[in-house]
Design a protein around this motif. Structure first.
Motif, short mmCIF file in Angstrom:
data_model
loop_
_atom_site.label_atom_id
_atom_site.label_comp_id
_atom_site.label_asym_id
_atom_site.label_seq_id
_atom_site.Cartn_x
_atom_site.Cartn_y
_atom_site.Cartn_z
N TYR A 31 -5.16 10.80 -3.30
CA TYR A 31 -5.04 9.94 -2.11
C TYR A 31 -5.14 8.46 -2.49
N TRP A 32 -5.99 8.15 -3.46
CA TRP A 32 -6.13 6.75 -3.86
C TRP A 32 -4.84 6.23 -4.51
N LEU A 33 -4.28 6.99 -5.44
CA LEU A 33 -3.05 6.57 -6.08
C LEU A 33 -1.88 6.56 -5.11
N PHE A 34 -1.89 7.48 -4.16
CA PHE A 34 -0.87 7.48 -3.11
C PHE A 34 -0.90 6.15 -2.35
N GLY A 35 -2.10 5.71 -2.00
CA GLY A 35 -2.23 4.42 -1.32
C GLY A 35 -1.83 3.24 -2.18
N VAL A 36 -2.15 3.28 -3.47
CA VAL A 36 -1.79 2.19 -4.38
C VAL A 36 -0.26 2.06 -4.48
N PHE A 37 0.42 3.18 -4.68
CA PHE A 37 1.88 3.14 -4.85
C PHE A 37 2.57 2.61 -3.59
N LEU A 38 2.12 3.05 -2.42
CA LEU A 38 2.76 2.59 -1.20
C LEU A 38 2.41 1.13 -0.89
N SER A 39 1.25 0.66 -1.31
CA SER A 39 0.92 -0.76 -1.14
C SER A 39 1.83 -1.63 -2.00
N LEU A 40 2.09 -1.21 -3.22
CA LEU A 40 3.01 -1.96 -4.08
C LEU A 40 4.43 -1.95 -3.50
N LEU A 41 4.84 -0.81 -2.95
CA LEU A 41 6.17 -0.73 -2.35
C LEU A 41 6.27 -1.64 -1.12
N ALA A 42 5.23 -1.70 -0.30
CA ALA A 42 5.25 -2.60 0.86
C ALA A 42 5.32 -4.05 0.43
N HIS A 43 4.66 -4.38 -0.67
CA HIS A 43 4.68 -5.77 -1.15
C HIS A 43 6.06 -6.16 -1.66
N TYR A 44 6.65 -5.34 -2.52
CA TYR A 44 7.91 -5.72 -3.16
C TYR A 44 9.14 -5.45 -2.30
N SER A 45 8.97 -4.76 -1.18
CA SER A 45 10.07 -4.61 -0.23
C SER A 45 9.87 -5.45 1.02
N GLY A 46 8.69 -6.06 1.16
CA GLY A 46 8.44 -6.95 2.28
C GLY A 46 8.22 -6.26 3.60
N GLY A 47 7.89 -4.97 3.61
CA GLY A 47 7.68 -4.30 4.88
C GLY A 47 7.27 -2.85 4.72
N LEU A 48 7.18 -2.16 5.83
CA LEU A 48 6.66 -0.79 5.86
C LEU A 48 7.73 0.28 5.99
N GLU A 49 9.01 -0.10 6.00
CA GLU A 49 10.05 0.88 6.22
C GLU A 49 10.07 1.95 5.13
N ALA A 50 10.14 1.53 3.87
CA ALA A 50 10.19 2.50 2.77
C ALA A 50 8.88 3.29 2.64
N PRO A 51 7.69 2.66 2.74
CA PRO A 51 6.46 3.47 2.72
C PRO A 51 6.40 4.50 3.84
N ILE A 52 6.90 4.16 5.02
CA ILE A 52 6.90 5.14 6.11
C ILE A 52 7.80 6.32 5.76
N VAL A 53 8.96 6.05 5.17
CA VAL A 53 9.87 7.13 4.80
C VAL A 53 9.21 8.06 3.78
N ILE A 54 8.60 7.49 2.75
CA ILE A 54 7.95 8.32 1.72
C ILE A 54 6.83 9.13 2.33
N HIS A 55 5.99 8.49 3.13
CA HIS A 55 4.83 9.18 3.71
C HIS A 55 5.28 10.29 4.65
N ALA A 56 6.31 10.00 5.48
CA ALA A 56 6.76 11.00 6.44
C ALA A 56 7.41 12.20 5.75
N ILE A 57 8.29 11.94 4.78
CA ILE A 57 8.95 13.05 4.08
C ILE A 57 7.93 13.87 3.31
N ASN A 58 6.97 13.23 2.67
CA ASN A 58 5.95 13.95 1.91
C ASN A 58 5.15 14.89 2.82
#
Length: 471
Positions: A279-306
């Motif tokens: 769970y910790w690494l899951f949060g780290v990866f999605l935080s980096l994705l939100a930073h480098y994509s400038g938003g929550l769209e891609a993290p939401i997709v990964i989290h929802a599909i997972n």
């Protein structure tokens, strides 16, 4: 004022006003937002104005600042009106609400399950609450309510528009979401296929058809919203809160990621160290994705599909109760497989975001209060604090000299004096026209031999006597 919020002149910055780039993924700027005010520079062929410390040719090239580049996802709560205690109150309120909402919805679901015979009262008294579709629905609804509270704090405590909770562009970017489905969908397709092929389906005990349909309905209809709610809470609000406590994009990313990922892992109440690591690494990866994509769209997709993929496969295998088991011994080294899958998928989405130049920077601003709107005051922006009124040397327009007000022209003396004496310009070859208000030769009020601008009784080269009303 923060160090990265320039509101005062900086000799390392060019005095040339920077043009406003068009808004879009390539620039990361929004229309209608000005860059930090700079003094207009004198032309290259003109001397340096009095009071200007440097000539235009002597100044180095402009250095991008926080105002010029905008703010990253983790920096968006770093505004003049924000205070550290607002973030602390928000985090505590969110955690308390999560516990209360989870208990309330679970209690309601448990009462319904006991009434329908899905839950044994003796098991409840022993603290053993089994899994059911209503229990899964209760968990999802409690997290959706938590996201609503996060949205309220974002709008009314941090005073930002609702759209900025989605991305630094101030809206939900559907086009980028569709593009992100390419690497995310391919990655999960490979991962889930390997997971299904390697599983021993003969050892599983499928659920009854009615129960399977009930589970699938709950998973497909509410789990995507539950995943999005967790992203809005942990990556949308908490990451920005922690990121606002430090200066700079990298420190904000580091602290925001650390706080949000730790709280994300703690919120799952896992007792197994391998699950906590997951769970910790899951949060780290999605935080980096939100930073480098400038938003929550891609993290939401990964989290929802997972989440949907895991619950669907667990429903068909009859192992959905084991899927939510987080007690000690439920995890193991095999948890490194989903960790590696999430890492590869997140990295692929980050690469695609940077290749397509998805907007990574934005302009954060606070919604003005009612008094500010009534008085016409603009919204507070990053670095928008004005310099103190008494500090005239710190004004950005210090190089612009004030223009003195035009007073009544003085016509003392007979020589040429700044064009105010009424005498003709020695370099002028054409006929001289009298100044407005001055009597020309032969005009009424002019004596014979009196030169234009000469007072009555005044000889050539003599100055008129001082009058009490003149200084």
């Amino acid at each position: 004022m923060h160090d990265d919020q320039p509101g005062y002149p900086d000799p390392t910055r060019s005095p040339h006003p920077q043009p406003h780039p068009a808004s879009g993924p390539e620039t990361g700027r929004s229309p209608g937002h000005d860059i930090a005010p700079t003094a207009p520079a004198a032309p290259a062929d003109q001397p340096t104005p009095a009071g200007a410390p440097y000539a235009a040719a002597d100044l180095p090239a402009a250095v991008p600042s926080a105002v010029e580049r905008g703010q990253t996802h983790s920096e968006f709560y770093r505004l003049p009106g924000n205070r550290w205690w607002k973030g602390v109150i928000t985090i505590v309120a969110l955690l308390i609400t999560m516990l209360v909402a989870s208990f309330a919805f679970t209690l309601i679901a448990g009462i319904i399950d006991m009434a329908t015979g899905q839950l044994d009262l003796d098991a409840v008294m022993e603290g053993q609450i089994g899994m059911s579709p209503l229990m899964l629905l209760a968990t999802n609804l409690s997290l959706i309510v938590l996201a609503v509270l996060a949205l309220i704090f974002h709008r009314y405590l941090f005073r930002q528009r609702v759209g900025f909770l989605n991305s630094v562009a101030g809206r939900f970017r559907w086009r980028w979401l569709l593009w992100s489905l390419i690497p995310i969908g391919i990655g999960f397709a490979i991962y889930i296929t390997l997971l299904v092929v390697s599983s021993d389906w003969d050892a599983y005990d499928p659920l009854p058809v009615g129960m399977t349909i009930f589970y699938l309905a709950v998973v497909l209809l509410t789990t995507p919203f539950q995943a999005a709610a967790e992203e809005y809470v942990f990556r949308g609000v908490i990451q920005r809160i922690a990121g606002s406590w430090v200066r700079g994009p990298i420190p904000s990313l580091i602290l925001g990621t650390a706080v949000s990922s730790v709280l994300f892992a703690a919120a799952h109440l896992a007792g197994d160290p391998w699950l906590i690591l997951y769970y910790w690494l899951f949060g780290v990866f999605l935080s980096l994705l939100a930073h480098y994509s400038g938003g929550l769209e891609a993290p939401i997709v990964i989290h929802a599909i997972n989440n949907v993929a895991l619950f669907v496969t667990a429903t068909f295998s009859g192992e959905i109760a084991q899927e939510i088991d987080r007690s000690a011994g439920a995890g193991g080294p095999f948890m490194l497989i989903p960790v590696a899958a999430i890492l590869v998928i997140s990295a692929a989405a980050i690469v695609l975001a940077r290749v397509r130049r998805v907007q990574m920077y934005g302009v954060a601003e606070e919604i003005p209060r009612r008094g500010a709107v009534a008085s016409g005051a603009p919204a507070q922006q990053w670095g928008a604090e004005a310099p103190p009124p008494h500090d005239h040397d710190a004004r950005a327009d210090a190089a612009v000299q004030p223009v003195p007000e035009a007073g009544e022209p003085q016509h003392f003396g007979t020589g040429w004096h700044g064009g105010n004496s009424g005498q003709p310009d020695p370099t002028q070859t054409g006929p001289t026209q009298p100044s407005p208000g001055q009597p020309g030769p032969g005009q009424p009020g002019q004596r014979p031999g009196q030169q234009p601008g000469q007072q009555p009784g005044q000889g050539p080269g003599q100055q008129p006597p001082d009058r009490p009303d003149q200084r």
